[in-house]
Write a protein that holds these residues in place. Structure first.
Motif, PDB file in Angstrom:
ATOM      1  N   ASP A  71       2.875  14.662   1.693  1.00 53.63           N
ATOM      2  CA  ASP A  71       1.897  15.676   2.108  1.00 53.63           C
ATOM      3  C   ASP A  71       1.214  15.339   3.433  1.00 53.63           C
ATOM      4  OD1 ASP A  71       0.954  13.640   0.145  1.00 53.63           O
ATOM      5  OD2 ASP A  71      -1.024  14.366   0.730  1.00 53.63           O
TER       6      ASP A  71
ATOM      7  N   GLY B 280       0.221  14.097  -3.138  1.00 58.39           N
ATOM      8  CA  GLY B 280      -1.235  13.950  -3.167  1.00 58.39           C
ATOM      9  C   GLY B 280      -1.561  12.735  -4.012  1.00 58.39           C
TER      10      GLY B 280
ATOM     11  N   LYS C 121       3.187  10.170  -0.344  1.00 53.88           N
ATOM     12  CA  LYS C 121       2.454  10.661   0.829  1.00 53.88           C
ATOM     13  C   LYS C 121       3.248  11.617   1.718  1.00 53.88           C
ATOM     14  CE  LYS C 121      -1.365   7.750   1.351  1.00 53.88           C
ATOM     15  NZ  LYS C 121      -2.193   6.855   2.100  1.00 53.88           N
TER      16      LYS C 121
ATOM     17  N   GLY D 163      -4.573  -4.285  -3.785  1.00 51.76           N
ATOM     18  CA  GLY D 163      -5.557  -3.213  -3.963  1.00 51.76           C
ATOM     19  C   GLY D 163      -4.785  -1.968  -4.318  1.00 51.76           C
ATOM     20  N   HIS D 164      -4.822  -1.568  -5.581  1.00 50.73           N
ATOM     21  CA  HIS D 164      -4.037  -0.419  -6.051  1.00 50.73           C
ATOM     22  C   HIS D 164      -4.985   0.707  -6.430  1.00 50.73           C
ATOM     23  CE1 HIS D 164      -0.483  -3.264  -7.227  1.00 50.73           C
ATOM     24  NE2 HIS D 164      -0.835  -3.357  -5.965  1.00 50.73           N
ATOM     25  N   THR D 165      -4.720   1.892  -5.899  1.00 51.93           N
ATOM     26  CA  THR D 165      -5.608   3.030  -6.142  1.00 51.93           C
ATOM     27  C   THR D 165      -4.998   3.958  -7.180  1.00 51.93           C
ATOM     28  OG1 THR D 165      -6.025   2.916  -3.783  1.00 51.93           O
ATOM     29  CG2 THR D 165      -6.948   4.812  -4.945  1.00 51.93           C
TER      30      THR D 165
ATOM     31  N   ASP E 147       0.812  -1.224   0.000  1.00 50.24           N
ATOM     32  CA  ASP E 147       0.000   0.000   0.000  1.00 50.24           C
ATOM     33  C   ASP E 147       0.842   1.269   0.000  1.00 50.24           C
ATOM     34  OD1 ASP E 147      -2.198  -1.713   0.162  1.00 50.24           O
ATOM     35  OD2 ASP E 147      -2.063  -1.768   2.339  1.00 50.24           O
ATOM     36  N   GLU E 148       1.993   1.207  -0.643  1.00 55.70           N
ATOM     37  CA  GLU E 148       2.895   2.359  -0.676  1.00 55.70           C
ATOM     38  C   GLU E 148       2.466   3.381  -1.723  1.00 55.70           C
ATOM     39  OE1 GLU E 148       3.841  -0.785  -1.235  1.00 55.70           O
ATOM     40  OE2 GLU E 148       5.309  -1.402   0.274  1.00 55.70           O
ATOM     41  N   GLY E 149       1.609   2.953  -2.662  1.00 62.09           N
ATOM     42  CA  GLY E 149       1.218   3.836  -3.765  1.00 62.09           C
ATOM     43  C   GLY E 149       1.763   3.321  -5.099  1.00 62.09           C
ATOM     44  N   LYS E 150       1.870   1.994  -5.204  1.00 63.97           N
ATOM     45  CA  LYS E 150       2.377   1.392  -6.447  1.00 63.97           C
ATOM     46  C   LYS E 150       1.455   1.691  -7.617  1.00 63.97           C
ATOM     47  CE  LYS E 150       2.372  -2.604  -4.355  1.00 63.97           C
ATOM     48  NZ  LYS E 150       2.139  -2.221  -2.957  1.00 63.97           N
ATOM     49  N   GLY E 151       0.135   1.709  -7.331  1.00 62.95           N
ATOM     50  CA  GLY E 151      -0.838   2.005  -8.387  1.00 62.95           C
ATOM     51  C   GLY E 151      -0.607   3.388  -8.956  1.00 62.95           C
TER      52      GLY E 151
ATOM     53  N   GLY F 162       5.542  11.974  -4.083  1.00 57.84           N
ATOM     54  CA  GLY F 162       4.099  12.175  -4.186  1.00 57.84           C
ATOM     55  C   GLY F 162       3.638  13.184  -3.155  1.00 57.84           C
TER      56      GLY F 162
ATOM     57  N   ARG G 151      -5.182   0.183   8.576  1.00 58.48           N
ATOM     58  CA  ARG G 151      -3.758  -0.159   8.523  1.00 58.48           C
ATOM     59  C   ARG G 151      -3.063   0.305   9.793  1.00 58.48           C
ATOM     60  NH1 ARG G 151      -3.591   2.458   2.575  1.00 58.48           N
ATOM     61  NH2 ARG G 151      -4.546   0.750   1.429  1.00 58.48           N
TER      62      ARG G 151
HETATM   63  P1  GDP Z   1      -0.696   0.282  -3.557  1.00 54.71           P
HETATM   64  O1  GDP Z   1      -1.329  -0.974  -3.082  1.00 54.71           O
HETATM   65  O2  GDP Z   1       0.778   0.301  -3.330  1.00 54.71           O
HETATM   66  O3  GDP Z   1      -1.037   0.621  -4.980  1.00 54.71           O
HETATM   67  O4  GDP Z   1      -1.292   1.457  -2.658  1.00 54.71           O
HETATM   68  P2  GDP Z   1      -2.847   1.650  -2.217  1.00 54.71           P
HETATM   69  O5  GDP Z   1      -3.609   2.158  -3.366  1.00 54.71           O
HETATM   70  O6  GDP Z   1      -3.338   0.435  -1.510  1.00 54.71           O
HETATM   71  O7  GDP Z   1      -2.693   2.754  -1.078  1.00 54.71           O
HETATM   72  C1  GDP Z   1      -2.077   3.976  -1.334  1.00 54.71           C
HETATM   73  C2  GDP Z   1      -3.069   5.113  -1.021  1.00 54.71           C
HETATM   74  O8  GDP Z   1      -2.370   6.322  -0.980  1.00 54.71           O
HETATM   75  C3  GDP Z   1      -4.128   5.298  -2.068  1.00 54.71           C
HETATM   76  O9  GDP Z   1      -5.305   5.739  -1.444  1.00 54.71           O
HETATM   77  C4  GDP Z   1      -3.559   6.380  -2.989  1.00 54.71           C
HETATM   78  O10 GDP Z   1      -4.550   7.121  -3.672  1.00 54.71           O
HETATM   79  C5  GDP Z   1      -2.859   7.222  -1.971  1.00 54.71           C
HETATM   80  N1  GDP Z   1      -1.669   7.941  -2.453  1.00 54.71           N
HETATM   81  C6  GDP Z   1      -0.676   7.517  -3.278  1.00 54.71           C
HETATM   82  N2  GDP Z   1       0.301   8.457  -3.366  1.00 54.71           N
HETATM   83  C7  GDP Z   1      -0.079   9.485  -2.571  1.00 54.71           C
HETATM   84  C8  GDP Z   1       0.519  10.728  -2.205  1.00 54.71           C
HETATM   85  O11 GDP Z   1       1.615  11.084  -2.609  1.00 54.71           O
HETATM   86  N3  GDP Z   1      -0.186  11.527  -1.329  1.00 54.71           N
HETATM   87  C9  GDP Z   1      -1.413  11.157  -0.815  1.00 54.71           C
HETATM   88  N4  GDP Z   1      -2.017  11.966   0.025  1.00 54.71           N
HETATM   89  N5  GDP Z   1      -1.987   9.993  -1.149  1.00 54.71           N
HETATM   90  C10 GDP Z   1      -1.339   9.160  -1.988  1.00 54.71           C
END
Ligand code: GDP
Ligand code: IMO
Ligand code: MG
Length: 427
Positions: A334, A416, A332, A42-44, A13-17, A414, A306
């Protein structure tokens, strides 16, 4: 840069998506490939303020110009695959072409059943899995009783394989777990129902990707899960059942290591973890709750909250080493706008000794206490910053300090969730 790996450097959940989507849309990527895990991910992705979640599908499915590939190392639930595709189509999303490896292993309903009952049997030692059948499907693969995608196109082979898979499993289910036996015919029917829709997507994805690389096309391997959840290199047994590290990409795609050009570790400016297992910088105080709230730290796949803690540079250095990272993408930042002082774990204390590298044994890791350095906060909204120089001085110092401590340069930051909310530090 023809072959790029994006992977998780912490516990997921680091923001791979977001990182994948950003590269797919800005670096003219031709293929986006998943190589391990399944719909436990789960990638957002946030595009123009609209939020999408992918689980089994590569995030590239939202980039129509790129081909999405589910390679051999992934465990595929056909039910989850079509639910996800249909869900995105219903939202009116234009989807990319999708290819699925004939050699990928199949998750059937019995894998999820076994995942859930085995967790129940572990009692307080449970792993906290996603309950999606990932572990049991990989166990069948290694036990050589797995069903592969290609088997769905030969009914008699499929039946034989399911008989073999359920033989011992049914003894376990009925005699140990006190559950009803699973009927072979019901599973044959369940899987055959997807065969016609699946067939046009199925191919030799190793050949497809190697031919693409030979032709100078760009391939992005989108990691799922993360280094600390790796079955070999993570906090075993509190891990997933695959190899999300960079080496796993080669096995999971049938692409040799000499073809990989960049390995990007995605890492949060703090740390989170879902499920059980050790986590040295975990917070149990108001700061932990504040990170959870401001970071929106709720799982995309399971809706679980989490666990949260400060940035752990020992974990970052470890991820850098076991993956051979060429760079980090720091997400993240921010979220830390709201602190006056930000602790960063620079080393551990284990049984009275300072330790700078990941301890060798699990017992030592369980005993590891973080040693913190403290950084001045910036107390400014940075979500609108678009260059490194736009960042407040203290945020620049924080990013540079993490770069020094973590073993690889920070390529991007990142600020946001949106695609555009990104600062490229080292292009
Ligand atoms: P993944 O599983 O690594 O793809 O990550 P997730 O999607 O499970 O969780 C990452 C969350 O952080 C998601 O809600 C993203 O929209 C959000 N996100 C990613 N990069 C940033 C960032 O730089 N700043 C903020 N505020 N949110 C971020
Ligand atoms: P992404 O790709 C965070 C965790 C589960 C559990 C352990 C084993 O979104 O980063 P499993 O169902 O895989 O057998 O569960 O691994 N886990 C994740 N945690 N992000 C993920 O994926 C995860 N995938 C699995 O919570 O602790
Ligand atoms: Mg996730």
């Amino acid at each position: 840069m023809p072959a790029i790996v994006v992977l998780g450097a912490q516990w997921g959940d680091e923001g791979k998506g977001k990182a994948t989507d950003l590269l797919a849309t800005t670096d003219q990527i031709d293929f986006v490939v998943r190589t391990s895990g399944g719909h436990n991910a789960g990638h957002t992705i946030v595009i123009n303020g609209e939020k999408y979640a992918t689980h089994l599908l590569p995030s590239g499915i939202l980039t129509p110009g790129a081909t999405s590939v589910i390679a051999n190392g992934v465990v595929v639930s056909p039910e989850a695959l079509f639910r996800e595709l249909d869900g995105l189509s219903e939202r009116g999303v234009e989807l990319a072409e999708l290819k699925v490896s004939a050699n990928a292993h199949v998750i059937a309903s019995y894998h999820a059943t076994i995942d859930k009952v085995s967790e129940r049997f572990l009692g307080k030692n449970l792993i906290g899995t996603t309950g999606r059948g990932i572990g049991p499907a990989y166990a069948d693969k290694v036990n050589r009783v797995g069903v592969r995608i290609a088997d769905l196109f030969d009914e008699s082979i499929l039946r034989q394989k399911i008989e073999a898979a359920l033989d011992v499993r049914n003894h376990l289910l009925t005699k140990v777990y006190n559950r009803r036996a699973i009927e072979v015919e019901a599973i044959v029917e369940e899987l055959l129902a997807y065969a016609d829709r699946l067939e046009p997507m199925v191919c030799d994805t190793s050949l497809l990707l190697n031919n693409a690389l030979d032709a100078g096309r760009t391939v992005l391997f989108e990691g799922a899960q993360a280094t600390m959840l790796d079955v070999d290199h993570g906090t075993y047994p509190f891990v997933t059942s695959s190899n999300p590290v960079a080496g796993g990409v080669c096995v999971g795609a049938g692409v040799g290591p000499t073809r990989i050009d960049r390995v990007i570790g995605v890492i949060k400016a703090y740390t989170t973890r879902v499920g059980s297992g050790p986590f040295p910088t975990e917070l149990f105080d108001a700061d932990g709750l504040k990170l959870q709230e401001l970071g929106g730290e709720i799982g995309v796949s399971t809706g679980r909250t989490r666990r949260c803690g400060w940035y752990d540079a020992v974990v970052a250095r470890y991820a850098s080493r076991v993956n051979g990272l060429t760079e980090f993408f720091l997400t993240k930042l921010d979220i830390l706008d709201a602190w006056d002082r930000i602790p960063v774990c620079v080393a551990y204390e284990v049984d009275g000794q300072r330790v700078d590298e990941m301890p060798m044994t699990q017992t030592e890791f369980h005993h590891a206490k973080p040693i913190y350095d403290y950084f001045e906060g910036w107390r400014t909204d940075i979500s609108g910053c678009r260059t490194f120089e736009d960042l407040p001085k203290n945020a620049q110092i924080y990013v540079k300090a993490l770069e020094e401590l973590s073993g690889a340069k920070i390529w991007g930051v990142g600020v946001g969730p949106g695609r555009e909310q990104t600062i490229v530090v080292h292009p």
